[in-house]
Design a protein around this motif. Structure first.
Motif, PDB file in Angstrom:
ATOM      1  N   VAL A   1       0.855  -1.171   0.000  1.00 25.66           N
ATOM      2  CA  VAL A   1       0.000   0.000   0.000  1.00 25.66           C
ATOM      3  C   VAL A   1       0.899   1.231   0.000  1.00 25.66           C
ATOM      4  CG1 VAL A   1      -1.700   1.292   1.332  1.00 25.66           C
ATOM      5  CG2 VAL A   1      -1.827  -1.206   1.236  1.00 25.66           C
TER       6      VAL A   1
ATOM      7  N   GLU B   1       0.696   5.343  -0.244  1.00 31.74           N
ATOM      8  CA  GLU B   1      -0.151   6.528  -0.183  1.00 31.74           C
ATOM      9  C   GLU B   1       0.558   7.720  -0.795  1.00 31.74           C
ATOM     10  OE1 GLU B   1      -3.300   6.773   1.083  1.00 31.74           O
ATOM     11  OE2 GLU B   1      -3.188   4.609   1.241  1.00 31.74           O
TER      12      GLU B   1
ATOM     13  N   GLY C   1      -3.292   5.374  -3.499  1.00 32.24           N
ATOM     14  CA  GLY C   1      -4.167   5.997  -2.518  1.00 32.24           C
ATOM     15  C   GLY C   1      -3.859   7.472  -2.424  1.00 32.24           C
TER      16      GLY C   1
ATOM     17  N   PHE D   1      -7.681   4.367  -4.381  1.00 31.20           N
ATOM     18  CA  PHE D   1      -8.406   4.441  -3.111  1.00 31.20           C
ATOM     19  C   PHE D   1      -8.403   5.898  -2.682  1.00 31.20           C
ATOM     20  CE2 PHE D   1      -9.032   3.987   1.446  1.00 31.20           C
ATOM     21  CZ  PHE D   1     -10.031   3.031   1.476  1.00 31.20           C
TER      22      PHE D   1
ATOM     23  N   GLU E   1      -9.208   8.824   0.228  1.00 26.53           N
ATOM     24  CA  GLU E   1      -9.398   9.097   1.656  1.00 26.53           C
ATOM     25  C   GLU E   1      -9.933  10.513   1.853  1.00 26.53           C
ATOM     26  OE1 GLU E   1      -5.579   8.075   1.629  1.00 26.53           O
ATOM     27  OE2 GLU E   1      -5.872   5.994   2.178  1.00 26.53           O
TER      28      GLU E   1
ATOM     29  N   TYR F   1     -14.521   1.951  -1.511  1.00 28.13           N
ATOM     30  CA  TYR F   1     -13.395   2.557  -2.223  1.00 28.13           C
ATOM     31  C   TYR F   1     -12.877   3.824  -1.556  1.00 28.13           C
ATOM     32  CZ  TYR F   1     -15.227  -0.620  -5.679  1.00 28.13           C
ATOM     33  OH  TYR F   1     -15.687  -1.751  -6.320  1.00 28.13           O
TER      34      TYR F   1
ATOM     35  N   THR G   1     -13.174  -0.153   5.805  1.00 27.06           N
ATOM     36  CA  THR G   1     -12.419   0.068   4.574  1.00 27.06           C
ATOM     37  C   THR G   1     -10.954   0.436   4.817  1.00 27.06           C
ATOM     38  OG1 THR G   1     -13.262   2.324   4.299  1.00 27.06           O
ATOM     39  CG2 THR G   1     -14.396   0.567   3.108  1.00 27.06           C
TER      40      THR G   1
ATOM     41  N   ARG H   1      -7.870  -1.781   3.355  1.00 24.57           N
ATOM     42  CA  ARG H   1      -6.832  -1.105   2.555  1.00 24.57           C
ATOM     43  C   ARG H   1      -5.432  -1.440   3.061  1.00 24.57           C
ATOM     44  NH1 ARG H   1      -4.536   1.299  -1.488  1.00 24.57           N
ATOM     45  NH2 ARG H   1      -3.352   3.168  -1.075  1.00 24.57           N
TER      46      ARG H   1
END
Length: 171
Positions: free
Chosen positions: A29, A31, A52, A71, A73, A95, A138, A142
């Motif tokens: 992951v 970001e 993300g 994704f 946020e 999502y 979620t 993630r």
């Protein structure tokens, strides 16, 4: 992260690191912040493995991120009726998540953490069950914390709210 520079051909250390992660750990992951990136520039950003985003966007930018598999946020400053309505109308709860990035420590201390963002979203018409889902389940999915994410006494793991949409009112 210099989001405009890393999408160009370069020899930056961050670019080398992103190449390594994409090749050796494609499931990690990663970001990023990529305000105002759209179209081909957004595709380049996603190609680097950064999937993300947690910064402020227009509704069109939000749509492009979600349509391209990013994704999304939602910070306090992104609690906009048009964004929340788009999520609800299109059942995009899995999502996106609520986050508290860019929140000063004194504000967190005085107002609370995610509970404040969730409460504001609910007050704007975001369905309560989905707001809790987007603040608990979620983000855990993630981050690959598959044994967490349910905000229910004595329960962990899978939590699926109904897919009903809510009505979002003005700010």
């Amino acid at each position: 992260m210099n989001y405009r520079e890393i999408i160009r051909e370069n020899h930056l250390e961050i670019t080398k690191f992103l190449d390594y992660l994409r090749q050796e750990h494609p499931g990690y992951v990663i970001e990023g912040h990529c305000p105002s990136l759209v179209d081909l520039d957004l595709a380049k950003f996603l190609y680097l493995g950064i999937n993300g985003d947690h910064t402020e966007h227009t509704l069109e930018e939000v749509k492009q991120r979600i349509e391209n598999g990013m994704f999304f946020e939602i910070q306090d400053k992104m609690l906009k009726p048009e964004v929340l309505s788009y999520i609800c109308e299109n059942h995009l709860f899995k999502y996106c998540s609520f986050v508290t990035d860019d929140t000063m420590a004194d504000v967190l201390y005085e107002q609370g953490h995610l509970n404040t963002v969730v409460q504001k979203a609910i007050e704007m018409g975001f369905p309560k069950e989905q707001a809790i889902y987007c603040a608990t389940y979620t983000p855990c999915q993630r981050m690959h914390f598959y044994d967490r994410g349910c905000d229910c006494s004595g329960k962990t793991g899978r939590f699926y709210p109904s897919e009903g949409s809510g009505k979002i009112t003005g700010a």
